[in-house]
Structure formats: structure tokens, C-alpha cells
Scaffold this motif. Sequence first.
Motif, mmCIF file in Angstrom:
data_model
loop_
_atom_site.group_PDB
_atom_site.id
_atom_site.type_symbol
_atom_site.label_atom_id
_atom_site.label_comp_id
_atom_site.label_asym_id
_atom_site.label_seq_id
_atom_site.Cartn_x
_atom_site.Cartn_y
_atom_site.Cartn_z
ATOM 1 N N GLU A 25 -34.332 15.557 15.546
ATOM 2 C CA GLU A 25 -34.292 14.717 14.279
ATOM 3 C C GLU A 25 -33.396 15.030 13.285
ATOM 4 O O GLU A 25 -32.859 14.420 12.583
ATOM 5 N N ALA A 26 -33.239 16.669 13.035
ATOM 6 C CA ALA A 26 -32.291 16.977 12.310
ATOM 7 C C ALA A 26 -30.922 16.544 12.681
ATOM 8 O O ALA A 26 -30.070 16.385 11.900
ATOM 9 N N ALA A 27 -30.727 16.781 13.708
ATOM 10 C CA ALA A 27 -29.353 16.684 14.312
ATOM 11 C C ALA A 27 -28.918 15.127 14.107
ATOM 12 O O ALA A 27 -27.831 14.601 13.782
ATOM 13 N N VAL A 28 -29.698 14.454 14.553
ATOM 14 C CA VAL A 28 -29.780 12.570 14.245
ATOM 15 C C VAL A 28 -29.491 12.379 12.503
ATOM 16 O O VAL A 28 -28.463 11.577 12.380
ATOM 17 N N PHE A 29 -30.287 12.978 11.893
ATOM 18 C CA PHE A 29 -30.062 12.938 10.340
ATOM 19 C C PHE A 29 -28.712 13.434 9.990
ATOM 20 O O PHE A 29 -27.822 12.766 9.140
ATOM 21 N N ILE A 197 -29.107 16.926 -5.315
ATOM 22 C CA ILE A 197 -29.816 17.655 -3.969
ATOM 23 C C ILE A 197 -31.066 16.953 -3.728
ATOM 24 O O ILE A 197 -31.884 16.530 -4.422
ATOM 25 N N THR A 198 -31.095 16.749 -2.550
ATOM 26 C CA THR A 198 -32.272 16.095 -1.799
ATOM 27 C C THR A 198 -32.872 17.192 -0.703
ATOM 28 O O THR A 198 -31.911 18.011 -0.040
ATOM 29 N N GLU A 199 -34.021 17.245 -0.400
ATOM 30 C CA GLU A 199 -34.707 17.904 0.788
ATOM 31 C C GLU A 199 -35.263 17.054 1.824
ATOM 32 O O GLU A 199 -36.002 16.046 1.350
ATOM 33 N N HIS A 200 -34.839 17.397 3.003
ATOM 34 C CA HIS A 200 -35.171 16.780 3.967
ATOM 35 C C HIS A 200 -35.950 17.637 5.081
ATOM 36 O O HIS A 200 -35.323 18.603 5.296
ATOM 37 N N ARG A 201 -37.333 17.200 5.434
ATOM 38 C CA ARG A 201 -37.976 18.259 6.349
ATOM 39 C C ARG A 201 -38.299 17.510 7.450
ATOM 40 O O ARG A 201 -38.554 16.351 7.848
ATOM 41 N N PHE A 202 -38.069 18.237 8.764
ATOM 42 C CA PHE A 202 -38.246 18.083 9.992
ATOM 43 C C PHE A 202 -39.352 18.793 10.853
ATOM 44 O O PHE A 202 -38.835 19.895 11.085
ATOM 45 N N VAL A 256 -41.324 23.921 10.220
ATOM 46 C CA VAL A 256 -40.567 22.726 9.815
ATOM 47 C C VAL A 256 -39.129 23.291 9.424
ATOM 48 O O VAL A 256 -38.812 24.623 8.996
ATOM 49 N N PHE A 257 -37.917 22.365 9.923
ATOM 50 C CA PHE A 257 -36.854 22.917 9.700
ATOM 51 C C PHE A 257 -36.287 21.878 8.557
ATOM 52 O O PHE A 257 -36.456 20.919 8.312
ATOM 53 N N THR A 258 -35.985 22.595 7.541
ATOM 54 C CA THR A 258 -35.402 22.179 6.450
ATOM 55 C C THR A 258 -34.041 21.965 6.065
ATOM 56 O O THR A 258 -33.263 22.992 6.288
ATOM 57 N N VAL A 259 -33.533 20.827 5.555
ATOM 58 C CA VAL A 259 -32.084 20.694 5.086
ATOM 59 C C VAL A 259 -32.120 20.285 3.786
ATOM 60 O O VAL A 259 -32.708 19.455 3.197
ATOM 61 N N LEU A 260 -31.404 21.222 3.085
ATOM 62 C CA LEU A 260 -31.111 20.886 1.671
ATOM 63 C C LEU A 260 -29.819 20.166 1.602
ATOM 64 O O LEU A 260 -28.631 20.850 1.927
ATOM 65 N N LEU A 261 -29.846 18.885 1.192
ATOM 66 C CA LEU A 261 -28.395 18.195 1.188
ATOM 67 C C LEU A 261 -28.142 18.012 -0.329
ATOM 68 O O LEU A 261 -28.743 17.601 -1.169
ATOM 69 N N ALA A 262 -26.727 18.553 -0.271
ATOM 70 C CA ALA A 262 -26.218 18.385 -1.775
ATOM 71 C C ALA A 262 -24.966 17.672 -1.776
ATOM 72 O O ALA A 262 -24.023 17.753 -0.808
ATOM 73 N N ARG A 263 -24.636 16.945 -2.796
ATOM 74 C CA ARG A 263 -23.464 16.200 -3.154
ATOM 75 C C ARG A 263 -22.929 16.510 -4.519
ATOM 76 O O ARG A 263 -23.727 16.804 -5.465
#
Length: 269
Positions: A25-29, A197-202, A256-263
Motif C-alpha cells: 500500500e505504501a508503494a502504491v501511494f 507536511i502530511t502524514e500517511h500511515r499504512f 505501521v509503516f509511516t510516510v511523512l510527505l513534504a512539499r
Amino acid sequence: MGNTLALFHSLADDYARYRPGLPDEAAVFLASLLDRLPAPTLLDLGAGTGQVAAALLPYVVRADLVDPDTGMLDQAQRLLSELPGGATVAVHPVRAEAFTAPHPGYQTDLITCSRAFHWMDRPTVLAMADRVAAPHAAVAIMGDGSLWTHPAEWTAALKGLIQSDLGEDRRAGTTGAYREPGRRYEDDLAASAFSCITEHRFPFARDWAPRGVLGYLRSTSFARPDLFADHTRFEEQAQALLQQHAQDGVLHEAGVFTVLLARRPGTSR
């Protein structure tokens, strides 16, 4: 990160074989961040044996892998060469802080760093990212902890066994103990050019065989073989402990695999 090369020098085989990859799911994101880009490029920092690049290779035309350990990068090149697709793969055996654009006009669309940001001079790395990132680019800082931190009965027993040999502190680097980062990754990002920043949890579930756990431990900074006075004896004890806790030969991990996405502010896709 100055001692990372020495730390992981001889561990590439175990790292490639036993370290878990990205949850699907993280890879798809992450792949969705590259949708509709004409020629998407990936810059992976602390690339190790190429797990992130392997997950995203079908979606990019170029992947730049940065890691100071040439053994890790050799493993990554072998892995990626066996995957379908025509993406260009370039490896850069330098610290992330020292990476520079490989050619004039270079810009990357996605910068990833999985399970490695704590080893780095984070403000310096983010300043470098600002120099090589396209205006719309995203930075993804990712991770899922480790078996040292995972709260389960079997991991607690395993941690206790490690501590009985090496002491209470979590070992790290070529000497000394691990120290938590002085501030949160969110604070590092907020102080950088990538402050939106947004946080995405998988959530994920993994099954381990005892032998796989031993291989994983050999690839870590806290239980690598050279830390032990008698590593063979430790592995025999760990094998017995893990077999006692395994259910039908399987050890379960749920996390939980966490992605901190920053732009950069004001940019989105």
C-alpha cells in the motif's frame, strides 16, 4: 552518519535477503505521486540494497540511488537489473549530504529516504534536496521502527537476550549507544524548504521464520555479529528463544509503516 560505511560494510548480503521491503500500500501511494508526470525521476537517499527503487522502478524513467556503502549498492544493482522495465539506474556511493546533481539541469520529482534519516545530518540533506528537487517535487521520509522497538512478547524476549550480552543501551555505530534524534522529523521538515507536511500511515502484518529473524539481526546496528564476544553462542540462544515463541514455526509482527510527505508551500499535484 560518518561511521555508516564501516557499520554496514559486510552486511549487504543479509540486508538484501532479510530486510522487509515497502508494504504494497505504501508503494502504491508513492507511485501515485508520479502519475501524469512526463518523465518521472526518483532520488533515493540511504538506498541500501534498493528496496525503494525496486518498488518504484516501473513508474520512473530514472532512479538515482545514494548510499556510502558500495556493497549495498552492488546488491541494489543486481536486484534492479533483474526487474523488467527500461528505467535508467544510477548509483552514487556518497553520503546523502554530499550528493550533487549528476548532470546540468538535473531535477528529481520524488526524493525518498526509508529507515535511514536518523543516520544523516538532516538539515544538510534537506538543503541538498532543495537544490535538486523539481518545483513540484515531494520528499518522503519513511519508516516502521525495528524489531528492537516492536511491542510483542517475542520481540521483548529477544531484546532482553541481546541486552544480556551487550548491556541495556541499544548499540549503534561502530562504538557507543543509539541516541534518539534531538527533534522530530516533522520539525526538521518544517524548518526546511519542504514545510508543507502530511502524514500517511499504512498498517502491515509480517510473518517471520526464526531463521529470518536471525538474518535480520545480523543486518542491524544493534545486533550485528561483531558486537558479540561469541556470536555463534548468541545465535544458538536466539534460535531456541524464537522457536519457543513461534506459533507453527511463525513469529508475527503487526505495525505501521509511516510516510511523512513534504512539499514546498504552495505546490501540489
